[in-house]
Design a protein around this motif. Structure first.
Motif, PDB file in Angstrom:
ATOM      1  N   VAL A 253      -6.150   8.067   7.283  1.00  0.00           N
ATOM      2  CA  VAL A 253      -7.265   8.736   6.611  1.00  0.00           C
ATOM      3  C   VAL A 253      -8.174   7.723   5.916  1.00  0.00           C
ATOM      4  CG1 VAL A 253      -7.915  10.444   4.867  1.00  0.00           C
ATOM      5  CG2 VAL A 253      -5.909  10.851   6.334  1.00  0.00           C
ATOM      6  N   GLN A 254      -7.565   6.786   5.189  1.00  0.00           N
ATOM      7  CA  GLN A 254      -8.372   5.749   4.542  1.00  0.00           C
ATOM      8  C   GLN A 254      -8.798   4.640   5.503  1.00  0.00           C
ATOM      9  OE1 GLN A 254      -5.761   5.134   0.847  1.00  0.00           O
ATOM     10  NE2 GLN A 254      -7.792   4.544   0.141  1.00  0.00           N
ATOM     11  N   HIS A 255      -8.162   4.558   6.659  1.00  0.00           N
ATOM     12  CA  HIS A 255      -8.487   3.537   7.663  1.00  0.00           C
ATOM     13  C   HIS A 255      -8.387   2.129   7.085  1.00  0.00           C
ATOM     14  CE1 HIS A 255      -9.791   6.893  10.120  1.00  0.00           C
ATOM     15  NE2 HIS A 255     -10.653   7.257   9.190  1.00  0.00           N
ATOM     16  N   VAL A 256      -7.365   1.906   6.276  1.00  0.00           N
ATOM     17  CA  VAL A 256      -7.210   0.608   5.622  1.00  0.00           C
ATOM     18  C   VAL A 256      -7.084  -0.536   6.622  1.00  0.00           C
ATOM     19  CG1 VAL A 256      -5.687  -0.758   4.139  1.00  0.00           C
ATOM     20  CG2 VAL A 256      -6.365   1.551   3.453  1.00  0.00           C
TER      21      VAL A 256
ATOM     22  N   VAL B  54       0.852  -1.190   0.000  1.00  0.00           N
ATOM     23  CA  VAL B  54       0.000   0.000   0.000  1.00  0.00           C
ATOM     24  C   VAL B  54       0.889   1.241   0.000  1.00  0.00           C
ATOM     25  CG1 VAL B  54      -1.895   1.196   1.131  1.00  0.00           C
ATOM     26  CG2 VAL B  54      -1.683  -1.289   1.377  1.00  0.00           C
ATOM     27  N   PHE B  55       0.793   2.069  -1.036  1.00  0.00           N
ATOM     28  CA  PHE B  55       1.556   3.307  -1.086  1.00  0.00           C
ATOM     29  C   PHE B  55       0.872   4.406  -0.263  1.00  0.00           C
ATOM     30  CE2 PHE B  55       3.113   1.663  -5.370  1.00  0.00           C
ATOM     31  CZ  PHE B  55       4.287   1.180  -4.804  1.00  0.00           C
ATOM     32  N   ASP B  56       1.641   5.480   0.025  1.00  0.00           N
ATOM     33  CA  ASP B  56       1.165   6.560   0.903  1.00  0.00           C
ATOM     34  C   ASP B  56       0.663   5.956   2.212  1.00  0.00           C
ATOM     35  OD1 ASP B  56       1.663   8.856  -0.802  1.00  0.00           O
ATOM     36  OD2 ASP B  56      -0.004   8.170  -2.036  1.00  0.00           O
ATOM     37  N   GLY B  57       1.563   5.199   2.832  1.00  0.00           N
ATOM     38  CA  GLY B  57       1.178   4.366   3.963  1.00  0.00           C
ATOM     39  C   GLY B  57       0.580   5.116   5.130  1.00  0.00           C
ATOM     40  N   TRP B  58       1.113   6.291   5.458  1.00  0.00           N
ATOM     41  CA  TRP B  58       0.575   7.049   6.594  1.00  0.00           C
ATOM     42  C   TRP B  58      -0.873   7.459   6.328  1.00  0.00           C
ATOM     43  CZ3 TRP B  58       0.911   8.384  11.517  1.00  0.00           C
ATOM     44  CH2 TRP B  58       0.234   9.518  11.957  1.00  0.00           C
TER      45      TRP B  58
ATOM     46  N   SER C 299     -19.272   9.284  -8.118  1.00  0.00           N
ATOM     47  CA  SER C 299     -19.678  10.694  -8.090  1.00  0.00           C
ATOM     48  C   SER C 299     -18.823  11.424  -7.068  1.00  0.00           C
ATOM     49  CB  SER C 299     -21.162  10.829  -7.739  1.00  0.00           C
ATOM     50  OG  SER C 299     -21.962  10.359  -8.796  1.00  0.00           O
ATOM     51  N   GLY C 300     -17.747  12.019  -7.543  1.00  0.00           N
ATOM     52  CA  GLY C 300     -16.837  12.728  -6.656  1.00  0.00           C
ATOM     53  C   GLY C 300     -15.619  13.177  -7.420  1.00  0.00           C
ATOM     54  N   GLY C 301     -14.605  13.628  -6.678  1.00  0.00           N
ATOM     55  CA  GLY C 301     -13.400  14.153  -7.279  1.00  0.00           C
ATOM     56  C   GLY C 301     -12.173  13.357  -6.885  1.00  0.00           C
ATOM     57  N   HIS C 302     -11.042  14.041  -6.882  1.00  0.00           N
ATOM     58  CA  HIS C 302      -9.741  13.436  -6.607  1.00  0.00           C
ATOM     59  C   HIS C 302      -9.497  13.531  -5.113  1.00  0.00           C
ATOM     60  CE1 HIS C 302      -5.905  12.080  -8.292  1.00  0.00           C
ATOM     61  NE2 HIS C 302      -5.279  12.835  -7.416  1.00  0.00           N
ATOM     62  N   ASP C 303     -10.109  12.636  -4.344  1.00  0.00           N
ATOM     63  CA  ASP C 303     -10.055  12.837  -2.895  1.00  0.00           C
ATOM     64  C   ASP C 303     -10.241  11.546  -2.116  1.00  0.00           C
ATOM     65  OD1 ASP C 303     -12.999  12.470  -2.256  1.00  0.00           O
ATOM     66  OD2 ASP C 303     -13.149  14.170  -3.620  1.00  0.00           O
ATOM     67  N   TYR C 304      -9.692  11.552  -0.895  1.00  0.00           N
ATOM     68  CA  TYR C 304      -9.746  10.388  -0.023  1.00  0.00           C
ATOM     69  C   TYR C 304     -11.141  10.132   0.527  1.00  0.00           C
ATOM     70  CZ  TYR C 304      -4.709   9.715  -0.066  1.00  0.00           C
ATOM     71  OH  TYR C 304      -3.431   9.447  -0.466  1.00  0.00           O
ATOM     72  N   VAL C 305     -12.035  11.111   0.447  1.00  0.00           N
ATOM     73  CA  VAL C 305     -13.408  10.869   0.870  1.00  0.00           C
ATOM     74  C   VAL C 305     -13.993   9.700   0.080  1.00  0.00           C
ATOM     75  CG1 VAL C 305     -15.733  11.852   0.878  1.00  0.00           C
ATOM     76  CG2 VAL C 305     -13.805  13.221   1.669  1.00  0.00           C
TER      77      VAL C 305
END
Length: 382
Positions: free
Chosen positions: A192-195, A183-187, A358-364
């Motif tokens: 934030v993604q709560h993986v 998984v990249f961008d691990g922090w 339906s959204g943009g370039h975002d972690y939401v």
């Protein structure tokens, strides 16, 4: 298209004070039912500026009302929209660093839905970022995101590398023999993604088999250089990380069961590694992958798909329907290049699950669709 609530104010501008108190008491932006699975959304701000925009997941210029300090814009948006945004002024394009609701880039002060992206304590160049969240009535649920009662959390430990790598091991399951998920961008993936919680829940529910996850972090100053086909990350993953996992953890031995994932540039790099080193990974999850790279010759990896031997790799690609703005250097948009990557992979004979949300370039959105990707490429019914 004009909001009924805005129309009432435009007919009687002298009522601004009373109107503003009423609408902000209910929160902003204003959301009013429309038709055809859509909503009227009106963004509002009061203050002095030469220009004002809603920016990030959406890009909406606001208009100043004649004779006062109210800025507004109404858009028809899909009822299943979920995205993140902020308000920016006078040409600024940065995300807010605090929750004050003030400054050249700030939260929507009257929107109580907000998210904090905490700074990575291991990255001296990182800082907190805040965004306002917009979730319309039919936005998809996030059933896998929160820790569930009765589900034991996996164990997180640090691996002995010169960069931060955090190892996830599912509760009560030895690592030996398990597949590996890089998984990249691990922090950000963890915080934030709560993986980790998503993995806990999917494994406990029997949706995916147990796996070991390797969260690989990049410092903000180096990220764009590292996370590209020409960067240092591909060599680290195939030359150091996976050999360590196989030797030390005895995990990742079956290449076809291994997966690699990332968002934006991380998605680009994940796809590059799987295509150019197919003896290591059998699946890719790319979220809004930056397939426009490199800006001076957009779509290099897309062109390589046809030139390389067909590999035994499964793909999940997703992208937001509002990712229509030009990529760096004037390259085609994320949505155009993700569609092109999808088409190139399918034409070459790859198995591709593709989704537009339906959204943009975002972690939401990425924090929700990540589970969709895992189920698509690693699920028990995949």
């Amino acid at each position: 298209m004009q909001s009924p609530q805005m129309s009432a104010l435009l007919d009687d501008p002298a009522a601004l004070h009373e109107w503003w108190q009423r609408v902000t008491a209910n929160g902003t932006p204003l959301v009013e039912p429309w038709r055809d699975d859509s909503q009227l959304v009106t963004f509002l701000w009061r203050g002095s500026a030469r220009s004002t925009r809603v920016w990030w997941g959406l890009d909406v210029p606001l208009e100043r009302m004649r004779g006062n300090d109210l800025w507004y814009a109404t858009r028809v948006l899909p009822s299943d929209l979920s995205t993140a945004y902020c308000l920016v002024h006078d040409g600024v394009e940065t995300l807010p660093r605090d929750a004050s609701g003030r400054g050249p880039a700030h939260l929507d002060a009257h929107n109580p839905a907000r998210l904090r992206f905490p700074a990575d304590p291991g990255d001296p160049g990182d800082h907190d970022v805040w965004v306002s969240a917009l979730t319309l009535p039919d936005a998809p649920p996030e059933p896998w995101l929160a820790p569930r009662p009765g589900v034991s959390p996996g164990e997180l430990t640090r691996a002995p590398f010169g960069r931060e790598v955090v190892v996830y091991q599912p509760a009560g399951t030895p690592a030996a023999g398990l597949p590996v998920l890089v998984v990249f961008d691990g922090w950000v993936a963890r915080e934030v993604q709560h993986v980790p919680a998503v993995l806990d829940n999917l494994i406990a529910a029997g949706e995916i088999p147990p796996l070991v996850a390797l969260f690989v972090s990049s410092h903000a100053a180096d990220r764009d250089d590292e996370l590209s086909p020409a960067g240092a990350m591909p060599g680290f993953v195939t030359g150091e990380l996976l050999p360590w996992a196989r030797t030390t953890l005895e995990a990742g031995l079956d290449a076809r069961a291994n997966m690699i994932t990332g968002a934006s540039r991380g998605g680009l790099t994940a796809a590059h590694i799987a295509l150019t080193a197919p003896g290591n990974f059998g699946a890719v999850i790319s979220q809004s992958g930056s397939f426009w790279w490199p800006g001076e010759a957009p779509g290099q990896l897309i062109r390589e798909v046809a030139r390389r031997p067909l590999a035994d790799v499964r793909f999940y690609l997703d992208v937001g329907i509002f990712e229509t703005f030009p990529a760096p250097g004037g390259a085609p948009s994320q949505i155009d290049m993700n569609r092109a990557m999808r088409d190139a992979l399918r034409k070459r004979g790859y198995s591709v699950t593709y989704a537009e949300y339906s959204g943009g370039h975002d972690y939401v959105n990425w924090r929700r669709t990540f589970a969709d990707g895992l189920i698509a490429v690693a699920g028990v019914r995949a």
